[in-house]
Design a protein around this motif. Structure first.
Motif, short mmCIF file in Angstrom:
data_model
loop_
_atom_site.label_atom_id
_atom_site.label_comp_id
_atom_site.label_asym_id
_atom_site.label_seq_id
_atom_site.Cartn_x
_atom_site.Cartn_y
_atom_site.Cartn_z
N VAL A 185 -0.85 -20.62 8.72
CA VAL A 185 -1.53 -21.78 9.30
C VAL A 185 -2.71 -22.12 8.39
O VAL A 185 -3.36 -21.23 7.83
CB VAL A 185 -1.99 -21.49 10.75
N ALA A 186 -2.97 -23.42 8.22
CA ALA A 186 -4.13 -23.90 7.47
C ALA A 186 -5.14 -24.46 8.46
O ALA A 186 -4.76 -25.12 9.45
CB ALA A 186 -3.72 -24.96 6.46
N VAL A 187 -6.41 -24.23 8.18
CA VAL A 187 -7.49 -24.63 9.09
C VAL A 187 -8.53 -25.41 8.31
O VAL A 187 -8.94 -25.01 7.22
CB VAL A 187 -8.15 -23.40 9.74
N ILE A 188 -8.97 -26.55 8.87
CA ILE A 188 -10.10 -27.30 8.33
C ILE A 188 -11.12 -27.42 9.45
O ILE A 188 -10.87 -28.11 10.44
CB ILE A 188 -9.67 -28.68 7.80
N THR A 189 -12.25 -26.74 9.30
CA THR A 189 -13.17 -26.62 10.43
C THR A 189 -13.97 -27.89 10.68
O THR A 189 -14.18 -28.28 11.83
CB THR A 189 -14.15 -25.46 10.18
N SER A 190 -14.49 -28.51 9.61
CA SER A 190 -15.36 -29.68 9.77
C SER A 190 -15.47 -30.39 8.44
O SER A 190 -15.18 -29.82 7.38
CB SER A 190 -16.76 -29.26 10.25
N ILE A 191 -15.91 -31.63 8.50
CA ILE A 191 -16.20 -32.40 7.29
C ILE A 191 -17.58 -33.03 7.47
O ILE A 191 -17.83 -33.76 8.43
CB ILE A 191 -15.17 -33.53 7.05
N SER A 192 -18.49 -32.72 6.54
CA SER A 192 -19.80 -33.37 6.50
C SER A 192 -20.24 -33.42 5.05
O SER A 192 -19.52 -32.97 4.15
CB SER A 192 -20.81 -32.63 7.38
N PHE A 193 -21.41 -33.96 4.80
CA PHE A 193 -21.85 -34.17 3.43
C PHE A 193 -22.43 -32.89 2.83
O PHE A 193 -23.42 -32.36 3.33
CB PHE A 193 -22.87 -35.30 3.36
N ASP A 194 -21.80 -32.43 1.77
CA ASP A 194 -22.29 -31.30 0.97
C ASP A 194 -21.47 -31.28 -0.32
O ASP A 194 -20.32 -31.74 -0.34
CB ASP A 194 -22.13 -29.99 1.73
N HIS A 195 -22.05 -30.78 -1.38
CA HIS A 195 -21.38 -30.73 -2.69
C HIS A 195 -20.82 -32.10 -3.07
O HIS A 195 -19.71 -32.22 -3.59
CB HIS A 195 -20.24 -29.70 -2.66
N GLY A 223 -10.79 -29.14 13.06
CA GLY A 223 -11.96 -29.38 13.90
C GLY A 223 -12.71 -30.63 13.48
O GLY A 223 -13.83 -30.87 13.93
N VAL A 224 -12.10 -31.43 12.62
CA VAL A 224 -12.74 -32.63 12.08
C VAL A 224 -12.73 -33.73 13.13
O VAL A 224 -11.67 -34.07 13.68
CB VAL A 224 -12.03 -33.09 10.80
N THR A 225 -13.90 -34.34 13.38
CA THR A 225 -13.98 -35.39 14.40
C THR A 225 -14.44 -36.73 13.84
O THR A 225 -14.34 -37.74 14.53
CB THR A 225 -14.92 -34.96 15.54
N ALA A 226 -14.97 -36.78 12.62
CA ALA A 226 -15.37 -38.05 12.00
C ALA A 226 -14.12 -38.88 11.72
O ALA A 226 -13.18 -38.40 11.09
CB ALA A 226 -16.15 -37.79 10.72
N SER A 227 -14.11 -40.12 12.16
CA SER A 227 -12.87 -40.91 12.19
C SER A 227 -12.24 -41.08 10.82
O SER A 227 -11.03 -40.90 10.65
CB SER A 227 -13.11 -42.27 12.84
#
Length: 474
Positions: A185-195, A223-227
């Motif tokens: 299984v692959a998991v992407i927890t969140s997306i926000s601004f960094d790097h 877990g990404v919620t930004a549209s």
């Protein structure tokens, strides 16, 4: 806890091994970090593993990417799987105190003896690859620090016959050294601004790089919620014919924050539920040791991930879920290390992480006076982080970590703070001076927060251990 240091006769070998690793290209210490196929070269990693006998091919893997939360989610999944009786390897980065932390089995970092054995095994192969790369047209670099430590983890987990390996992405996803695995299984927890210089300056471009870990046909938990970022991940999953399980669409949670943590220990709790019938198991009142609403979101992603494994035949009882979440420890993530006064060490290093810290302090701590010790890293959103901290603390001390050249000079932080807030702050040249300044003046009812970077968190934890307040948190 880290194992005790080995016998003195191992010290010269360990020093030589660390020198070999730290002399490599190491983007955790680089002032400017590229992120291109030339530097982050998966073909080089594939070749390295082939010469090691492809240890990754025999491993069942959970692969975890994300801007923030991937380390905590890895720790929670590892803790629950251990509680379920599965021998579990967890590979994370960066480390706080010793490099052995990165390679842990059932919560225990590998021993110095095992670490040295792994270096001895890889060293001649890496030297040969160095020579071959240098002789190429054009000349290229051999395996990087992160290539080698990733390969060490895969060899270690394979040799110790773990039932499952949880692999945390180091940077990005698409070109990361861990992206040679074929996960369950692959998991992407969140997306926000960094790097942003490496991954792009929009959430969509960052999401595309993180989505590079998605393999054809492999289930994905997000877990990404930004549209905009959500749409990128959905598009990649559709292209690669992957089942996608999303926070806010397929599953959700309610968080119940602990209160008054400056006075006495307490656990938060969460309720986990699916929004579609018969999708998986729901839970009420799960204990949560890690502090903050963002950790409840990470826990929800972890639980959805474990459900994917259960649906493919893994056995993970509810008792294991409860004990795993109650017992997990993840240093420097809103870590309460002392009370009276309360001392918090947190590795927040981007705006989203600072937001999470501020919210947790407001929810779970009630202090007479709040002190901040802050140091951070070049190429971060300094203005955004400092603006979010304005008005939260009664006293601000700027310093710099010493064990990495990427630290921002405290004078630069002070200048920006004055520009943003119109108020002053204190300067301390070293973490030791900052800790001495706050330690001699903080009252029992106060709170001290230390944040801005993994590196300042590590150095300040050492200072606190050497010069503690009388009462240490349990």
């Amino acid at each position: 806890m880290l194992p005790p240091t080995a016998s003195p006769e191992l010290a010269p070998r360990r020093e030589a091994a660390l020198r070999f690793l730290y002399d490599r290209i190491n983007y955790e210490r680089a002032i400017s970090v590229p992120y291109r196929a030339r530097e982050f070269k998966l073909e080089r990693m594939v070749e390295l593993l082939a010469r090691l006998g492809n240890p990754q091919q025999g491993l069942r893997v959970v692969h975890i990417a994300g801007t923030k939360g991937k380390g905590s989610t890895s720790a929670m999944i590892g803790s629950i799987l251990k509680a379920a009786g599965l021998r579990t390897g967890v590979f994370t980065s960066p480390h706080l105190e010793r490099i052995e932390e990165r390679l842990a089995i059932d919560g225990q970092p590998c021993s110095e003896e095992d670490f040295l054995g792994l270096v001895d095994r890889l060293l001649p192969i890496v030297r040969l690859m160095d020579a071959e790369a240098a002789a190429g047209t054009p000349p290229e670099d051999g395996p990087t620090y992160f290539d080698i430590t990733t390969a060490m983890a895969l060899c270690y987990f394979a040799e110790r016959r773990v039932d499952v390996a949880v692999l945390e992405v180091g940077l990005g996803g698409r070109l990361d050294s861990t992206n040679v695995c074929q996960p369950q299984v692959a998991v992407i927890t969140s997306i926000s601004f960094d790097h942003m210089k490496q991954l792009g300056n929009t959430l969509e471009s960052i999401a595309w790089e993180k989505a590079g870990i998605i393999k054809p046909g492999v289930p994905v938990v997000s877990g990404v919620t930004a549209s905009g970022a959500q749409e990128v991940i959905r598009h990649v999953c559709q292209q690669r014919v992957c089942r996608l399980i999303e926070l806010g669409c397929d599953f959700g949670y309610h968080y119940h924050a602990p209160r008054g943590l400056e006075r006495a220990p307490a656990l938060g709790s969460l309720d986990f539920f699916y929004t579609r019938p018969s999708s998986g198991r729901s839970y009420q009142g799960l204990p949560l040791r890690l502090i903050g609403e963002h950790q409840a979101a990470n826990a929800a992603v972890a639980l959805a991930t474990l459900d994917v494994l259960c649906q493919s035949g893994w056995e993970i009882a509810e008792a294991a879920v409860r004990s795993g979440l109650a017992e997990v420890r993840w240093p420097a993530r809103i870590e309460l290390v002392a009370r009276q006064p309360a001392v918090i060490v947190d590795a927040a290093h981007n705006l989203a992480s600072v937001d999470a810290l501020v919210r947790a302090l407001e929810e779970s701590f009630f202090a007479d006076k709040k002190h901040l010790i802050f140091a951070t890293t070049q190429e971060k959103d300094l203005r955004g982080m400092l603006a979010r901290l304005e008005g939260v603390f009664d006293r601000v001390i700027f310093t710099r970590y010493l064990n990495n050249p990427r630290a921002v000079p405290p004078e630069e932080l002070l200048g920006l703070w004055r520009e943003l807030t119109g108020s002053d702050a204190e300067l301390c040249a070293t973490p030791a001076e900052a800790w001495a300044a706050v330690r001699c003046s903080a009252a029992p009812g106060d709170l001290i927060a230390i944040t801005g970077s993994f590196f300042i968190a590590a150095e300040m934890r050492n200072e606190i251990a050497r010069h503690p307040f009388e009462q240490i948190a349990g």
